[in-house]
Design an enzyme around this catalytic site. Structure first.
Site, mmCIF file in Angstrom:
data_model
loop_
_atom_site.group_PDB
_atom_site.id
_atom_site.type_symbol
_atom_site.label_atom_id
_atom_site.label_comp_id
_atom_site.label_asym_id
_atom_site.label_seq_id
_atom_site.Cartn_x
_atom_site.Cartn_y
_atom_site.Cartn_z
ATOM 1 N N GLN A 161 10.052 -12.180 8.205
ATOM 2 C CA GLN A 161 9.716 -12.394 6.792
ATOM 3 C C GLN A 161 10.581 -13.498 6.195
ATOM 4 O O GLN A 161 10.098 -14.323 5.411
ATOM 5 C CB GLN A 161 9.852 -11.080 6.005
ATOM 6 C CG GLN A 161 8.752 -10.093 6.431
ATOM 7 C CD GLN A 161 8.775 -8.779 5.683
ATOM 8 O OE1 GLN A 161 9.678 -8.510 4.896
ATOM 9 N NE2 GLN A 161 7.786 -7.944 5.931
ATOM 10 N N GLN A 204 4.074 3.893 -1.393
ATOM 11 C CA GLN A 204 4.349 4.623 -2.641
ATOM 12 C C GLN A 204 4.913 3.733 -3.739
ATOM 13 O O GLN A 204 4.465 3.769 -4.869
ATOM 14 C CB GLN A 204 5.472 5.619 -2.371
ATOM 15 C CG GLN A 204 5.198 6.902 -1.768
ATOM 16 C CD GLN A 204 6.324 7.807 -2.287
ATOM 17 O OE1 GLN A 204 6.096 8.543 -3.233
ATOM 18 N NE2 GLN A 204 7.506 7.693 -1.710
ATOM 19 N N ASP A 258 20.094 2.737 -8.695
ATOM 20 C CA ASP A 258 21.358 3.481 -8.693
ATOM 21 C C ASP A 258 22.074 3.320 -10.035
ATOM 22 O O ASP A 258 22.632 4.273 -10.569
ATOM 23 C CB ASP A 258 22.254 2.997 -7.549
ATOM 24 C CG ASP A 258 21.517 3.016 -6.222
ATOM 25 O OD1 ASP A 258 21.076 4.080 -5.821
ATOM 26 O OD2 ASP A 258 21.365 1.942 -5.606
ATOM 27 N N HIS A 308 23.745 -0.080 -0.921
ATOM 28 C CA HIS A 308 22.768 0.915 -1.409
ATOM 29 C C HIS A 308 22.662 1.992 -0.328
ATOM 30 O O HIS A 308 21.769 1.984 0.500
ATOM 31 C CB HIS A 308 21.406 0.276 -1.671
ATOM 32 C CG HIS A 308 20.333 1.306 -1.907
ATOM 33 N ND1 HIS A 308 20.265 2.064 -3.053
ATOM 34 C CD2 HIS A 308 19.314 1.731 -1.126
ATOM 35 C CE1 HIS A 308 19.256 2.902 -2.965
ATOM 36 N NE2 HIS A 308 18.663 2.724 -1.803
ATOM 37 N N ARG A 314 13.192 5.920 8.280
ATOM 38 C CA ARG A 314 13.992 6.580 9.314
ATOM 39 C C ARG A 314 13.287 7.869 9.729
ATOM 40 O O ARG A 314 12.893 8.663 8.881
ATOM 41 C CB ARG A 314 15.369 6.903 8.742
ATOM 42 C CG ARG A 314 16.374 7.331 9.760
ATOM 43 C CD ARG A 314 17.743 7.268 9.118
ATOM 44 N NE ARG A 314 18.779 7.730 9.999
ATOM 45 C CZ ARG A 314 20.067 7.615 9.715
ATOM 46 N NH1 ARG A 314 20.449 7.060 8.607
ATOM 47 N NH2 ARG A 314 20.978 8.051 10.550
ATOM 48 N N ALA A 371 0.814 -1.215 0.000
ATOM 49 C CA ALA A 371 0.000 0.000 0.000
ATOM 50 C C ALA A 371 0.849 1.267 0.000
ATOM 51 O O ALA A 371 0.318 2.374 0.001
ATOM 52 C CB ALA A 371 -0.933 0.009 1.217
#
Ligand code: NAX
Length: 328
Positions: A112, A15, A159, A187, A92, A13
């Site tokens: 998970q 972005q 990236d 990353h 964060r 749900a």
């Protein structure tokens, strides 16, 4: 008609989820003749928003979309999964240290990883997007007993795409002629977009772009800081380009890499390039459409070596910070 591929997406749900789901359901990820089942995983407070996303998916009437299962139950969410796309994580917040973020998200990825091992198809491949994605992937992989390490990935393709686009703009060429661009390491802001081995129309970037100071300075920092620049401009973090990075990563792992080229994805290190074994580090990869291998023999000059080492050192520090979440 082919049997459907089952794709589980956490943070569905959010972005990136919003931008990603239509790309998967429309065939961008697995091709125009491959039906998909979507298992959409969210936390309880976001189930209402997820319902809205599901309504929109229904309203697209995608021919390839076979089934949608929205859930906040991990076992149900990962049941029979062929691909687990772990996008959801806790952002964060002001005042939060990196170690706090690692700890909070680490606990999510422990559960998970276990749920993937217990419920997904044995060949399930997992791509972690939620940050800090390398170390979240490390935690999921180490908690998913029975699933081989080479089935875990963390995303650095956004990236790579950013770096290619910057080089193309500087050289005044289309981004499609930029090849052999590897993102090394984490990353994070320490990642190294390796311009020394990248090529434009087959020629070394360093021969096409004579401005070494730009390559060593502004180019690298623009790629490293691109996420922050997008937040500043858009008021929200990158979503469509991140979703596109997910689509590109999965396509690159499920289709053969063009001859002579490579792609960037963070994988479990086998010690190649002196990267400590077991770290999830980005490096150059080739795929034959089914399995992948690290491209060997990519030269690292003194400048590159120092950049790779700095990013890998950060990954080692992150592993140390979450060692309690990694079963021995
Ligand atoms: P959003 O905050 O819009 O969405 C995150 C969603 O995850 C929310 O809907 C939230 O309810 C859900 N969520 C939180 N905890 C969950 C859990 N335990 N199980 C299932 N769902 C959970 O963030 P969005 O912009 O979509 O970004 C998602 C993640 O991608 C962030 O961690 C972000 O930092 C990371 N990114 C990673 C990138 C990469 O290249 N690897 C680039 C883009 C992005 O920054």
């Amino acid at each position: 008609m082919k049997a459907p591929i089952t794709v589980s997406i956490t943070g569905a749900a959010g972005q990136i989820g919003y931008a990603l789901l239509t790309r998967i359901a429309s065939g961008s990820m697995f091709g125009p003749d491959q039906p998909v089942n979507l298992r959409l995983i969210e936390i309880e407070p976001a189930m209402g928003a997820l319902e809205g996303t599901v309504m929109e998916l229904d309203d697209c009437a995608f021919p390839l979309l076979n089934e949608i299962v929205p859930t906040c139950d991990l076992a149900e969410g990962f049941r029979g999964s062929d691909w687990a796309l772990l996008v959801g994580s806790v952002p964060r917040k002001a005042g939060m240290e990196r170690a706090d973020l690692l700890g909070i998200n680490g606990k999510i990825f422990t559960g998970q990883g276990q749920a993937i091992a217990a419920n997904a198809a044995s060949g399930v491949r997992t791509l972690v997007v939620g940050n800090p994605c390398n170390t979240n992937c490390l935690i999921a992989m180490n908690n998913a007993g029975g699933i081989p390490n080479d089935q875990f990935f963390a995303m650095t393709r956004l990236d790579e795409n950013r770096a290619k686009s910057q080089l193309a703009a500087k050289a005044g060429v289309h981004n499609s002629v930029v090849t052999n661009l590897c993102i090394w390491g984490n990353h994070s802001a320490t990642q190294y977009p390796d311009f020394t081995n990248a090529r434009i129309d087959g020629k070394l970037v360093t021969d096409v772009i004579g401005d070494r100071a730009w390559l060593e300075g502004e180019f690298i920092s623009t790629v490293q800081q691109r996420g922050a620049a997008i937040i500043k401009a858009r008021g929200q973090s990158s979503a469509a380009s991140a979703a596109n990075g997910v689509v590109d990563t999965v396509r690159s792992l499920t289709t053969p890499t063009p001859e002579g080229d490579w792609t960037s994805v963070a994988v479990c290190s086998d010690g190649s390039y002196g990267i400590p074994v077991g770290l999830i580090a980005s490096m150059p990869i080739r795929s034959n459409g089914t399995s992948w291998e690290v491209v060997q023999g990519v030269g690292l000059d003194e400048f590159s070596r120092a950049k790779v080492d700095a990013s890998v050192a950060e990954l080692s520090e992150e592993r140390e910070a979450v060692k309690d979440l990694i079963p021995s």
